[in-house]
Enzyme design. Structure first.
Site, PDB file in Angstrom:
ATOM      1  N   ASP A  35      39.170   6.928  -8.703  1.00  0.00           N
ATOM      2  CA  ASP A  35      38.569   6.529  -7.410  1.00  0.00           C
ATOM      3  C   ASP A  35      38.094   5.075  -7.413  1.00  0.00           C
ATOM      4  O   ASP A  35      38.385   4.320  -6.486  1.00  0.00           O
ATOM      5  CB  ASP A  35      37.475   7.513  -6.930  1.00  0.00           C
ATOM      6  CG  ASP A  35      36.288   7.688  -7.842  1.00  0.00           C
ATOM      7  OD1 ASP A  35      36.309   7.191  -8.992  1.00  0.00           O
ATOM      8  OD2 ASP A  35      35.307   8.335  -7.404  1.00  0.00           O
ATOM      9  N   ALA A 122      26.943  19.845 -14.821  1.00  0.00           N
ATOM     10  CA  ALA A 122      28.137  20.597 -15.197  1.00  0.00           C
ATOM     11  C   ALA A 122      29.403  19.923 -14.681  1.00  0.00           C
ATOM     12  O   ALA A 122      30.484  20.493 -14.748  1.00  0.00           O
ATOM     13  CB  ALA A 122      28.048  22.026 -14.682  1.00  0.00           C
ATOM     14  N   SER A 127      24.535  15.889  -8.002  1.00  0.00           N
ATOM     15  CA  SER A 127      23.811  14.712  -7.492  1.00  0.00           C
ATOM     16  C   SER A 127      24.418  14.232  -6.173  1.00  0.00           C
ATOM     17  O   SER A 127      23.687  13.863  -5.256  1.00  0.00           O
ATOM     18  CB  SER A 127      23.757  13.599  -8.532  1.00  0.00           C
ATOM     19  OG  SER A 127      25.030  13.072  -8.749  1.00  0.00           O
ATOM     20  N   GLU A 160      23.823   6.202  -5.241  1.00  0.00           N
ATOM     21  CA  GLU A 160      24.089   6.228  -6.693  1.00  0.00           C
ATOM     22  C   GLU A 160      24.198   4.804  -7.239  1.00  0.00           C
ATOM     23  O   GLU A 160      23.629   4.487  -8.283  1.00  0.00           O
ATOM     24  CB  GLU A 160      25.422   6.944  -6.976  1.00  0.00           C
ATOM     25  CG  GLU A 160      25.502   8.352  -6.442  1.00  0.00           C
ATOM     26  CD  GLU A 160      24.917   9.398  -7.383  1.00  0.00           C
ATOM     27  OE1 GLU A 160      24.549   9.050  -8.519  1.00  0.00           O
ATOM     28  OE2 GLU A 160      24.821  10.562  -6.950  1.00  0.00           O
ATOM     29  N   ASP A 172      33.115  11.997  -5.052  1.00  0.00           N
ATOM     30  CA  ASP A 172      32.231  13.164  -4.991  1.00  0.00           C
ATOM     31  C   ASP A 172      31.578  13.287  -3.618  1.00  0.00           C
ATOM     32  O   ASP A 172      31.501  14.368  -3.035  1.00  0.00           O
ATOM     33  CB  ASP A 172      31.127  13.059  -6.051  1.00  0.00           C
ATOM     34  CG  ASP A 172      31.695  12.931  -7.446  1.00  0.00           C
ATOM     35  OD1 ASP A 172      32.921  13.064  -7.607  1.00  0.00           O
ATOM     36  OD2 ASP A 172      30.912  12.679  -8.376  1.00  0.00           O
TER      37      ASP A 172
END
Ligand code: GLA
Length: 386
Positions: A35, A122, A127, A160, A172
């Protein structure tokens, strides 16, 4: 925790009514670390995620309760004198407020409590689900829903990048916001054009095996991104049209091999292979050739492990077991360094594989792995009060 219990917990903590919002975690079939190299990814949202209870409180203060964290910690900050909180989880909330404000909206004080059913660390992007559920809810509460879904995903990524120290790409947050039941998303991370792909592999299931090695992405992830940028700079010195590894070829990379470190070379080489694998998997899905999809998944894994240096002994072991057992495809998923493997398994093989994984992983690492069946679900939304 169910929605009613969440509402009750909110009421108990803050003494007033709230609205509920949900944002999911994600899986990614293929296209790992592509990405931020302007390549393609192939994620989908899952039916698990973060649920947020939230209401304006008429002040400039933000009060947040993280229900699932040990001791149910709280955090407060004042939007009129914003100081970044110390706890990492609270930075996601603070960052969402700051990013909304940076886009010219008046973010006001609110009370919030959140809980989730995606395991933290995981590799399923808990987040991103937090970033996006807050950005989405603040948009509804304070911005008259004027911010569109793409900008919500970009806000999530900016949270982020600017407030949590992770130079991640957009995969994400995009998957969390744009998820659609039963569909994977092929996203071009350069143009942000995307296409939904129905994902219904007849006769196969997608299963996650959680190594339970917790990973908090940070320095090691950012270092890999840096390696890619170093390789691009070396290539661009000869081919100025190359702006990212998306534009580069193996021949170009080979010709600058002596200009960069062997580590940077290996990492960039993995990205060039992975970029091609995503397109190969799209072709295989169109033909219903799941065995080839699976083969590509194994190649991704060993590339992530041996070239990108983003696996760990536990996930290598899980992928090795899957291969010994005849599972069609298996690989580490997400940023890496632990978390889950994603496995494409013929239905008839599933029970035997699960039994074997549980036994052998426990014998080897004294850890009970967790197994999750993947159901592809819808993206970020308000949960109706009715
Ligand atoms: C993390 C990042 C994403 C992506 C993946 C690896 O999940 O948040 O942007 O880079 O790692 O594919």
């Amino acid at each position: 925790m169910g929605n009613d219990s969440l509402k009750n917990r909110f009421q108990e903590q803050f003494g007033h009514e709230c609205r509920l919002f949900f944002s999911p975690g994600r899986i990614n079939l293929i296209g790992e670390h592509t990405d931020y190299n302007a390549g393609f990814v192939f994620p989908g949202a899952v039916d698990k995620g973060i649920t947020l209870a939230i209401a304006p409180n008429g002040t400039s203060i933000v009060n947040v309760l993280a229900i699932d964290l040990e001791g149910q910690p709280t955090c407060s900050f004042d939007l009129e004198n914003p100081q970044k909180p110390e706890q990492r989880w609270a930075c996601y909330v603070f960052g969402a407020c700051m990013e909304i404000a940076a886009r010219g909206y008046a973010c006001k004080g609110f009370d919030a409590a959140f809980t989730g059913d995606i395991p933290l660390g995981a590799g399923m992007s808990s987040s991103a689900a937090i970033d996006c559920v807050f950005a989405y809810a603040l948009n509804v509460l304070f911005c008259k829903s004027e911010i569109d879904r793409l900008e919500i995903a970009k806000i999530g990524q900016a949270v982020e990048n600017n407030w949590c120290g992770l130079n991640c790409g957009i995969m994400d947050q995009f998957a969390s916001v744009f998820g659609k039941k039963g569909q994977l998303i092929r996203l071009d991370c350069r143009s942000l054009e995307y296409e939904y792909f129905p994902f219904n592999p007849v006769g196969y299931s997608l299963v996650l095996v959680d190594s339970c090695v917790k990973h908090m992405l940070g320095g090691e992830y950012n270092e890999r991104r840096k390696s890619c940028e170093t390789a691009v700079a070396a290539i661009a010195a000869r081919w100025p049209q190359v702006r990212s590894l998306r534009d580069a070829t193996h021949e170009m990379l080979d010709s600058v091999r002596s200009d960069i470190s062997e580590t940077d070379f290996q990492r960039a080489s993995y990205i060039l292979d992975e970029k091609e694998r995503v397109l190969e998997v799209c072709g295989s899905l169109e033909k219903g050739d799941y065995e080839n999809v699976g083969r590509c998944m194994y190649h991704t894994h060993w590339g992530m492990s041996r070239q990108y240096g983003a696996s760990c002994p536990e996930t290598d072991f899980l992928v090795g077991l899957a291969s010994d057992c005849g599972v069609a495809g298996s690989r580490i998923m997400g940023g890496g360094f632990g978390g889950c493997t994603i496995n494409l398994i013929k239905d008839g093989m599933l029970p035997a594989f699960i039994d074997m994984v549980k036994q052998e992983y426990k014998d080897r690492f004294s850890i009970e792995p967790k197994i999750y069946n993947v159901t592809i679900g819808d993206g970020t939304r308000e949960i109706s009060n009715k």
